[in-house]
Scaffold this motif. Structure first.
Motif, PDB file in Angstrom:
ATOM      1  N   TYR A  63       0.748  -1.169   0.005  1.00  0.00           N
ATOM      2  CA  TYR A  63       0.090  -0.141   0.085  1.00  0.00           C
ATOM      3  C   TYR A  63       0.961   1.420  -0.061  1.00  0.00           C
ATOM      4  CZ  TYR A  63      -4.177  -2.682   0.328  1.00  0.00           C
ATOM      5  OH  TYR A  63      -5.284  -3.726   0.289  1.00  0.00           O
ATOM      6  N   HIS A 103      -1.986   8.016  -1.703  1.00  0.00           N
ATOM      7  CA  HIS A 103      -0.630   8.322  -1.204  1.00  0.00           C
ATOM      8  C   HIS A 103       0.059   7.397  -2.261  1.00  0.00           C
ATOM      9  CE1 HIS A 103      -2.418   5.340   1.493  1.00  0.00           C
ATOM     10  NE2 HIS A 103      -1.672   4.660   1.261  1.00  0.00           N
ATOM     11  N   PHE A 160      -1.366   7.877   5.673  1.00  0.00           N
ATOM     12  CA  PHE A 160      -1.639   6.927   6.491  1.00  0.00           C
ATOM     13  C   PHE A 160      -0.329   6.610   7.500  1.00  0.00           C
ATOM     14  CE2 PHE A 160      -2.204   2.299   7.510  1.00  0.00           C
ATOM     15  CZ  PHE A 160      -3.520   2.173   8.135  1.00  0.00           C
ATOM     16  N   GLN A 164       3.958   7.126   3.836  1.00  0.00           N
ATOM     17  CA  GLN A 164       3.113   7.288   2.721  1.00  0.00           C
ATOM     18  C   GLN A 164       2.495   8.693   2.677  1.00  0.00           C
ATOM     19  OE1 GLN A 164       1.183   3.988   4.998  1.00  0.00           O
ATOM     20  NE2 GLN A 164       0.842   2.807   3.180  1.00  0.00           N
ATOM     21  N   ARG A 212     -10.560  -1.737  -6.631  1.00  0.00           N
ATOM     22  CA  ARG A 212     -10.768  -1.543  -5.214  1.00  0.00           C
ATOM     23  C   ARG A 212     -10.249  -0.300  -4.682  1.00  0.00           C
ATOM     24  NH1 ARG A 212      -7.780  -0.947  -0.364  1.00  0.00           N
ATOM     25  NH2 ARG A 212      -8.943  -1.708   1.382  1.00  0.00           N
ATOM     26  N   ASP A 214      -8.398   1.964  -2.342  1.00  0.00           N
ATOM     27  CA  ASP A 214      -8.024   2.242  -0.984  1.00  0.00           C
ATOM     28  C   ASP A 214      -8.386   3.653  -0.482  1.00  0.00           C
ATOM     29  OD1 ASP A 214      -5.942   1.020   1.012  1.00  0.00           O
ATOM     30  OD2 ASP A 214      -5.123   3.035   0.626  1.00  0.00           O
ATOM     31  N   MET A 215      -8.776   3.716   0.690  1.00  0.00           N
ATOM     32  CA  MET A 215      -8.973   4.973   1.588  1.00  0.00           C
ATOM     33  C   MET A 215      -9.583   6.002   0.636  1.00  0.00           C
ATOM     34  SD  MET A 215      -5.564   5.286   3.893  1.00  0.00           S
ATOM     35  CE  MET A 215      -6.039   6.811   4.734  1.00  0.00           C
ATOM     36  N   GLU A 252     -13.239   1.451  -0.470  1.00  0.00           N
ATOM     37  CA  GLU A 252     -12.968   1.314   0.876  1.00  0.00           C
ATOM     38  C   GLU A 252     -13.168   2.917   1.393  1.00  0.00           C
ATOM     39  OE1 GLU A 252      -9.552   0.435   3.964  1.00  0.00           O
ATOM     40  OE2 GLU A 252      -9.043   1.847   2.850  1.00  0.00           O
ATOM     41  N   ASP A 323      -7.164  -6.796   6.631  1.00  0.00           N
ATOM     42  CA  ASP A 323      -6.981  -5.722   7.772  1.00  0.00           C
ATOM     43  C   ASP A 323      -7.515  -6.044   8.994  1.00  0.00           C
ATOM     44  OD1 ASP A 323      -5.654  -3.718   6.101  1.00  0.00           O
ATOM     45  OD2 ASP A 323      -7.241  -2.674   5.677  1.00  0.00           O
TER      46      ASP A 323
HETATM   47  C1  NOJ Z   1      -6.409   0.513   3.877  1.00  0.00           C
HETATM   48  C2  NOJ Z   1      -5.665  -0.963   3.320  1.00  0.00           C
HETATM   49  O1  NOJ Z   1      -6.682  -2.022   3.494  1.00  0.00           O
HETATM   50  C3  NOJ Z   1      -4.770  -1.180   4.609  1.00  0.00           C
HETATM   51  O2  NOJ Z   1      -4.071  -2.545   4.343  1.00  0.00           O
HETATM   52  C4  NOJ Z   1      -3.725  -0.133   4.614  1.00  0.00           C
HETATM   53  O3  NOJ Z   1      -2.633  -0.223   5.418  1.00  0.00           O
HETATM   54  C5  NOJ Z   1      -4.319   1.234   4.361  1.00  0.00           C
HETATM   55  N1  NOJ Z   1      -5.300   1.422   3.681  1.00  0.00           N
HETATM   56  C6  NOJ Z   1      -2.991   2.441   3.804  1.00  0.00           C
HETATM   57  O4  NOJ Z   1      -3.059   2.268   2.551  1.00  0.00           O
END
Ligand code: NOJ
Length: 513
Positions: A63, A103, A160, A164, A212, A214-215, A252, A323
């Motif tokens: 990530y 990021h 994060f 990142q 998908r 991320d964030m 997400e 996660d």
């Molecule tokens: C969500 C991801 O599922 C997770 O694994 C990751 O650490 C954080 N976003 C940062 O990208």
């Protein structure tokens, strides 16, 4: 609106490090995934979400992307990814990649350039303050700051972990007199957005079916109500609809009303934030272990469902992900079966985290690997069979990405479970098949909640003239309730029966009315 294929899909999430190692280096790879596509298909899944596979120093398991246009060497090559797409399409399957939009890694060339004091193409690619002495607290969607260690006089926002840095998509609300906060339509943020489209285009052209993200809600900073981030994604959706109408984007985000308004095809309920999702499977007293409450979860879920696309927008309740703690940490094998009867009959598209279909355990007490921390125990190598390293890899056990669940892998593995008609694997397979046979059980079909106060959980799914009643009683008590159960029992966990309106303890029924 993306391709129709999503509405009928059943997803399998692959954490590529831990799925199947084809070259004996102890880490899973794309060729390994290709080898195992028939396994996924046999279970009934026809789509895959693969966690990040791009070049990365792996401070956060990928990530933290270094190069968005290159498959990480550990997974082999871009050509392999292309072969994976082709192989999946030949089998009628779809692949979505993980798109880390918010990021990069600190090792990304864009970031290195952006750290230089001289103005260059990447100066505004990230969110920077105007001096290293300025790193303000409590700015919406900023998790912290990187300060010092480079010649540019400024602090770089972190999205994060500190490795990142946050890409610059601008600020929705700017502080008066603040020069370093840029607007969403300034040149820097717009060029970041253009690059994001380029990345998507690159992989979609190679054959992937979507992402998908991320964030997904984190992109625009200081964004009350997320309006800036919503508009940004609406722009991307418009572009996708024009250029790649079949592409799917799943967020997400954890706030389905916002995510679907933004143009995502589906949003996940998450294990953090306001969802109460852990109440179902992962608290000290989870509902599916028979002594918890699902009320808070359903209050939020039903409210969100009502707010999304007239009540039939897609919200995914996943079995787990990389996660979260695994289901098996808090549920017994029977409770996992009942949980799957729930997950595979709810609206939205199911996502099964690799190994959950076997009841794989959370491996306790592991050292953190690649930013996993507590998550590492849910990322152990897939258990395929009873051969060395449970068939995951031919490398010495000491080289495996993460240690395996050695105490249980002789019983909990794909080969053993596929041969046992009573295994969790076969239960999941039957439930997926049922879902795929009945239009009422598909993603957008109607949903009517009948009871979620205490036990049993009762709801109805319907489509056209077909109506299906689902009754789940994970509790330890037989419960008398008139649920109007007349009809054909399509599925009953452990062949239990409802007699005189008594729903037996630890039971699950799917009834065609
Ligand atoms: C969500 C991801 O599922 C997770 O694994 C990751 O650490 C954080 N976003 C940062 O990208």
């Amino acid at each position: 609106m993306a391709g129709k294929w999503l509405d009928e899909a059943v997803f399998y999430e692959i954490y590529p490090q831990s799925f199947k190692d084809s070259n004996a280096d102890g880490i899973g790879d794309i060729n390994g995934i290709i080898e195992k596509l028939d396994y996924i298909r046999e279970l009934g899944c026809d789509a895959v979400w693969m966690n990040p596979c791009f070049d990365s120093p792996f401070v956060d398991a990928g990530y933290d992307v270094r190069d968005f246009y290159k498959v990480a060497e550990r997974y082999r090559t871009n050509e392999d990814l292309k072969r994976l797409c082709t192989a999946m399409h030949e089998k009628g399957m779809h692949l979505i990649l993980d798109l880390v939009a918010g990021h990069t890694s600190v090792e990304c060339e864009w970031f290195r350039q952006s750290c230089l004091p001289e103005k260059n193409k990447y100066t505004d690619r990230y969110v920077w303050t105007d001096t290293v002495w300025n790193a303000p607290n409590n700015v919406g969607n900023i998790m912290g700051w990187l300060r010092g260690g480079y010649d540019r006089d400024g602090s770089a926002a972190v999205n994060f972990f500190t490795a990142q840095p946050a890409l610059n998509y601008g600020f929705a609300v700017k502080d008066e007199g603040c020069d370093w906060e840029q607007s969403v339509d300034d040149e820097g943020p717009m060029s970041t957005r253009a690059e994001l489209k380029n990345i998507m285009k690159f992989w979609l052209d190679m054959g992937v079916d979507g992402f998908r993200v991320d964030m997904a809600g984190s992109l625009v900073k200081n964004d009350p109500g997320s309006q800036g981030t919503i508009s940004l994604w609406q722009d991307i959706r418009k572009w996708l609809d024009r250029e790649y109408p079949d592409a799917v984007i799943v967020s997400e985000w954890g706030e389905a009303d916002k995510a679907l308004k933004a143009g995502f095809d589906m949003d996940f309920v998450l294990h953090f934030g306001p969802s109460h999702y852990p109440d179902l499977f992962r608290t000290e007293h989870p509902y599916f272990a028979g002594h918890g409450s699902a009320e808070a979860f359903f209050d939020v879920y039903l409210n969100n469902l009502a707010k999304t696309k007239d009540g039939n927008g897609l919200i995914c309740i996943p079995s787990g992900n990389h996660d979260m703690y695994r289901l098996a940490r808090t549920l017994t094998p029977d409770e996992i079966r009942i949980a799957f009867a729930f997950l595979l009959t709810m609206p939205g598209i199911p996502f099964i985290y690799y190994g959950d279909e076997l009841g794989m355990n959370y491996v306790e007490g592991l050292h953190s690997k690649e930013g996993g921390y507590y998550r590492t125990g849910s990322r152990s190598p897939m258990q395929w069979d009873r051969s060395v390293n449970a068939g995951f890899s031919n490398a010495p056990a000491s080289m495996l990405y993460v240690p395996q669940d050695t105490a249980h892998m002789d019983q909990i593995n794909a080969e053993t479970e596929m041969n046992d008609p009573d295994s969790i694997w076969n239960e999941v397979r039957r439930l997926i098949a049922l879902r795929q046979q009945h239009p009422s059980l598909s993603g957008r079909s109607d949903f009517r909640m009948i009871n979620y106060h205490g036990y049993p959980l009762v709801y109805e799914r319907s489509s056209g003239t077909e109506r299906i009643l689902v009754i789940l009683n994970p509790s330890e008590n037989d419960i008398r309730m008139d649920t109007g159960t007349a009809g054909t029992v399509l599925y009953s966990f452990a062949q239990k029966e409802i007699r005189d309106h008594v729903i037996p303890a630890k039971s699950a029924f799917i009834i065609l009315q």
